[in-house]
Design a protein around this motif. Structure first.
Motif, PDB file in Angstrom:
ATOM      1  N   VAL A   1       0.843  -1.197   0.000  1.00  0.00           N
ATOM      2  CA  VAL A   1       0.000   0.000   0.000  1.00  0.00           C
ATOM      3  C   VAL A   1       0.878   1.247   0.000  1.00  0.00           C
ATOM      4  O   VAL A   1       0.566   2.247  -0.634  1.00  0.00           O
ATOM      5  N   ALA A   2       2.012   1.150   0.695  1.00  0.00           N
ATOM      6  CA  ALA A   2       2.918   2.294   0.760  1.00  0.00           C
ATOM      7  C   ALA A   2       3.665   2.501  -0.551  1.00  0.00           C
ATOM      8  O   ALA A   2       4.561   3.331  -0.627  1.00  0.00           O
ATOM      9  N   GLY A   3       3.327   1.715  -1.565  1.00  0.00           N
ATOM     10  CA  GLY A   3       3.871   1.982  -2.887  1.00  0.00           C
ATOM     11  C   GLY A   3       5.156   1.265  -3.209  1.00  0.00           C
ATOM     12  O   GLY A   3       5.805   1.553  -4.207  1.00  0.00           O
ATOM     13  N   ARG A   4       5.550   0.353  -2.354  1.00  0.00           N
ATOM     14  CA  ARG A   4       6.797  -0.370  -2.616  1.00  0.00           C
ATOM     15  C   ARG A   4       6.594  -1.366  -3.759  1.00  0.00           C
ATOM     16  O   ARG A   4       5.579  -2.042  -3.829  1.00  0.00           O
ATOM     17  N   ARG A   5       7.584  -1.451  -4.647  1.00  0.00           N
ATOM     18  CA  ARG A   5       7.468  -2.386  -5.767  1.00  0.00           C
ATOM     19  C   ARG A   5       7.654  -3.803  -5.287  1.00  0.00           C
ATOM     20  O   ARG A   5       8.292  -4.056  -4.269  1.00  0.00           O
TER      21      ARG A   5
ATOM     22  N   THR B   1      13.556  -6.348   0.602  1.00  0.00           N
ATOM     23  CA  THR B   1      13.684  -5.640   1.884  1.00  0.00           C
ATOM     24  C   THR B   1      12.733  -6.176   2.957  1.00  0.00           C
ATOM     25  O   THR B   1      13.031  -6.057   4.138  1.00  0.00           O
ATOM     26  N   GLU B   2      11.594  -6.735   2.582  1.00  0.00           N
ATOM     27  CA  GLU B   2      10.645  -7.182   3.595  1.00  0.00           C
ATOM     28  C   GLU B   2      10.734  -8.694   3.833  1.00  0.00           C
ATOM     29  O   GLU B   2      10.776  -9.151   4.965  1.00  0.00           O
TER      30      GLU B   2
END
Ligand code: ATP
Ligand code: MG
Lengths: 290, 283
Positions: free
Chosen positions: B182-186, B193-194
């Motif tokens: 939702v925060a726009g991360r691709r 990263t996650e």
């Protein structure tokens, strides 16, 4: 024009074509708190996920439009949609235990969006994060930002998630049962905090919940969902005075009163369930024939 | 509560120190073999054949772990043998890990057709009997370091891919992934990263296990004479030679065997210890 306008949205399971959302119309005005109620499995979360672009890959949207601030999200190319959602909307998730990445520190999890989407400098973003943590009444923000999620209590984490949702000053926040995973005393504080933040920032809020009591306290309008279909959309005042739909009436009768929590509760009667199910079936038939 | 945690940590520490210590010692041995080894590992001297280790009667000074039937110093050969063992462990282990984990991560997190393709490949791969497969591969390519490493990578990448895929899938269902999206991360960046940091402890354990396995595989292939040229000392080769003279000179077999055992054990324990270190909850 409404800030969020979902029109005729239908979604189904990719493999079996089982309908998940049926021709959903839903609108939220700028700065308004809109409740989304309905029993478990009604599709409340799916509406939120559809508009935030995080539907599971097993579900596909077949019809409809989702207009956010006048732009149909479904028509945008993916990269543009992602940026737009990231800049205008945010999510307060249900379970604070899994909503923060366990192996990353709190700070970057709040500032990521500011840096990635809004292009802020990291130091500015960090200052902003400290300010927000202060705003949600977290003591010692500097230490908290250096902590890992497991070092904090559930209530603290939910506060952090709220701060994080408001970080980029979104125009719309989807709160998907934000208090269900918390214990009762903390629930009240969190609810108060969300209402307080919403009022201060003037953010529109789509508030998903089971609890009509909560709706009566924080929402201005609401939609009642059954089987992926909106059976009633009305203002909170009208809803609690006289719900139009028989299912809404039954739902209201099945909700405990705060004034008299032990008063006899009527579960939603079979006949009402049958009637609303018939409605859903009729909708599916008209869909097939039309 | 606080006591319980510190107990866990202390035991973790000991395991990590012992296994890490042994591996560090081996690395030292491999790097400094020319200076540490008391003798030339290839030097034969039939007059010094089958000398027992230093503490047994009939030993010669300077040959601490005895000599083999050709009079070569066992200790020196073990030290030099660590070179090949560690090179194989390091190169084969990390290559297998890199390939397997990347494919598993992609399949588990990206899902869709990527998952379909990779999962099918894993299924088909696992239908081949691995030992036959590796012998076939080496028969085709000829024995040598590259062949051993390639055989290990080709056979074992599925181990990583399967486990990492399952983990990535579980992590992908968590709310923090939804929040990042939702925060726009691709998606690719979300994956690295996650998801990756949360799968990393598992990968580390698999990697060290794989290094242990690589050491064993190298030893087995040396044992059946499919490894590199028999002149260079290898633990597997030493075990093979020691086997023939077990009744006359047990030390030629036992010392490389114990070294091999300790090394494989240390690798797996190192993985367990590191996993606990990496785990943010126990840290
Ligand atoms: N990942 C998924 N894949 C396929 N179907 C799903 C998935 N998640 C939910 N569903 C189905 O979608 C429908 C709507 O689910 P949704 O989660 O929106 O319900 P809800 O109204 O949010 O319920 P709750 O109050 O329990 O959260 C349900 O029938 C559910 O079985
Ligand atoms: Mg839900």
């Amino acid at each position: 024009m409404s800030f969020l306008a979902i029109k005729g949205l239908s979604a189904r399971l990719r493999d079996t074509s089982f309908p998940i959302l049926r021709d959903v119309f839903l609108s939220v005005e700028a700065g308004e708190v809109h409740g989304l109620v309905g029993e478990s499995g009604a599709g409340k979360s799916m509406i939120g996920k559809a508009l935030l672009g995080i539907l599971p890959t097993s579900i596909e949207i077949t019809h409809g439009t989702i207009e956010l601030d006048g732009v149909d999200l479904l028509r945008l190319p993916p990269a543009e949609r992602r940026r737009r959602i990231g800049a205008t909307a945010a999510l307060i998730p249900q379970d604070p235990l899994t909503a923060l990445n366990p192996s990353r520190r709190i700070g970057p999890q709040i500032t990521d969006r500011l840096v990635d989407i809004l292009g802020w400098a990291r130091s500015t973003a960090e200052a902003r994060a400290r300010e927000l943590l202060d705003e949600v009444h977290i003591p010692d923000p500097v230490r908290v930002m250096r902590s890992y999620p497991h070092e904090l209590s559930g209530g603290m984490r939910q506060r952090i998630l709220i701060a994080s949702a408001f970080a980029a000053e979104p125009k719309l926040i989807v709160a998907d049962e934000p208090t269900t995973a918390l214990d009762v005393t903390v629930q009240k504080q969190i609810l108060k905090l969300i209402a307080e933040m919403q009022a201060r920032h003037g953010t529109a809020l789509l508030f998903v919940t089971h609890d009509l009591g909560v709706v009566s306290k924080v929402c201005q309008s609401l939609s009642v969902l059954y089987g992926g279909m909106v059976v009633e959309r009305t203002t909170v005042r009208d809803f609690f005075r006289e719900p139009a739909h028989s299912y809404s009436r039954a739902l209201l009768a099945a909700t405990p009163k705060y004034t008299d929590p032990l008063a006899s509760l009527t579960p939603v009667p079979e006949t009402v369930i049958a009637a609303v199910q018939a409605e859903v079936a009729a909708h599916d038939r008209s869909q097939r024939n039309g | 509560m606080a006591d319980g945690r510190s107990q866990i940590r202390r035991r973790v520490g000991l395991k990590l120190w012992l296994s890490g210590g042994w591996i560090a010692f081996l690395v030292m041995a491999a790097l400094c073999a020319p200076w540490l080894a008391p003798h030339d590992p290839l030097a034969q001297d039939l007059f010094l054949g089958r000398l027992p280790p230093a503490w047994v009667q009939g030993a010669e000074p300077g040959f601490y772990l005895g000599t083999d039937s050709l009079g070569r110093d066992v200790l020196s050969r073990i030290l030099y043998g660590a070179r090949l063992a560690l090179i194989v462990a390091l190169v084969a282990g990390s290559l297998t890990c890199l390939i397997g984990a990347t494919l598993g991560l992609m399949a588990g997190f990206l899902r869709g057709w990527v998952d379909v393709v990779i999962s099918r490949a894993i299924d088909i791969w696992m239908a081949f009997p691995p030992v036959l497969f590796s012998i076939l591969l080496i028969a085709v390519m000829g024995p040598g370091l590259t062949s051993i490493i390639l055989a290990i990578v080709v056979i074992d990448w599925t181990r990583f891919a399967r486990v990492v895929r399952a983990e990535a899938m579980a992590q992908g269902a968590m709310d923090y992934v939804a929040s990042a999206q939702v925060a726009g991360r691709r998606r690719i960046s979300t994956m690295f990263t996650e998801i990756l940091p949360n799968v990393l402890p598992t990968i580390v354990v698999l990697l060290t296990l794989e290094m242990g396995i690589a050491v064993i595989v190298e030893a087995i292939l040396s044992f059946v004479n499919l490894s590199i040229s028999t002149d260079d000392p290898t633990w597997g080769g030493m075990i093979a030679e020691g086997r023939t003279s077990i009744h006359q000179a047990w030390w030629v077999l036992v010392f490389p065997l114990v070294t091999l055992f300790l090394t494989v054990l240390s690798f797996s324990q190192l993985g367990e210890g590191l996993k606990d270190r990496f785990d943010p909850v126990l840290r």
